[in-house]
Design a protein around this motif. Sequence first.
Motif, PDB file in Angstrom:
ATOM      1  N   THR A 153       0.831  -1.182  -0.071  1.00  0.00           N
ATOM      2  CA  THR A 153      -0.017  -0.076  -0.175  1.00  0.00           C
ATOM      3  C   THR A 153       0.914   1.147  -0.213  1.00  0.00           C
ATOM      4  OG1 THR A 153      -1.835   1.236   1.037  1.00  0.00           O
ATOM      5  CG2 THR A 153      -0.193   0.017   2.460  1.00  0.00           C
ATOM      6  N   ASP A 170      -3.784   4.711   1.929  1.00  0.00           N
ATOM      7  CA  ASP A 170      -4.270   4.630   3.257  1.00  0.00           C
ATOM      8  C   ASP A 170      -4.996   5.732   3.949  1.00  0.00           C
ATOM      9  OD1 ASP A 170      -3.064   2.155   3.251  1.00  0.00           O
ATOM     10  OD2 ASP A 170      -1.561   2.522   4.681  1.00  0.00           O
ATOM     11  N   TRP A 189      -9.262  -4.653   3.037  1.00  0.00           N
ATOM     12  CA  TRP A 189      -8.336  -5.185   2.614  1.00  0.00           C
ATOM     13  C   TRP A 189      -8.424  -6.629   2.108  1.00  0.00           C
ATOM     14  CZ3 TRP A 189      -2.720  -3.668   4.522  1.00  0.00           C
ATOM     15  CH2 TRP A 189      -1.516  -3.476   3.474  1.00  0.00           C
ATOM     16  N   ARG A 207     -13.317  -1.217  -6.155  1.00  0.00           N
ATOM     17  CA  ARG A 207     -13.639  -2.164  -5.119  1.00  0.00           C
ATOM     18  C   ARG A 207     -14.955  -2.504  -4.912  1.00  0.00           C
ATOM     19  NH1 ARG A 207      -8.925  -4.990  -3.883  1.00  0.00           N
ATOM     20  NH2 ARG A 207      -9.108  -5.217  -1.758  1.00  0.00           N
TER      21      ARG A 207
END
Length: 225
Positions: free
Chosen positions: A24, A29, A115, A216
């Motif tokens: 990442t 983040d 995640w 996502r």
Amino acid sequence: MLNSALRSRAEYADLGVDGLAARTTPERDASIVKAVEELLEGRESVLDLCCGYGRIALPLRRAGKTVRALDISPNLIEAGKAKADEEELAIDWAIGSMTDLPYKWDAFDAVVCLWTAFHELFGEDEQISTICEISRVLKPGGIAIIEGPAWGPATAGEIAIGMRQGPEHRIVTTEHADGQSTVHYIHDEISYGRLCAAAGIDDYKVYKREWGGRRRLILEIHAGK
């Protein structure tokens, strides 16, 4: 401990904090933390389920949330706890499996499982157990956010090279830039609907969105009031 949990613990013991963090960036983040804070607006107590080294738990606590953090990997929990202690952040850390949570009924305003962590469960019995546990620990009116990869149906080429395997070809192998590979179970609206029905949950939605610079899949569960 179920097979998927044992597999994940071994994988992250080998990968370590540095290896996981290399997948990442601080910018990604920060973007994810912002998205989580928006989804959890007005909710105070949060369970970061499969928290890793605390990349979400730590910022949420800095923002004033009451945070508990659970992960299967002792090395990741140790790293997160060390960082929290360094900053004098009060977070309750625990080692355990998402299929059997060590928390009371109606304990949290929100649960986040991010995640691809949920997608490391390959057995539908494990998946249903986890959905049931998440629902159990949510307070009335609470929300759960599960995030993972947004994959479509398997292609003939993916099946031929063994990239997609298992029931409905939902198990996918992904190669990373560090030379290592990971294996995940691919969900969609159909599979999530099946799990929620088995868990007795009817207030949920499945959707795709931009998340840390990537497209996502999100499962959002709402606990009844």
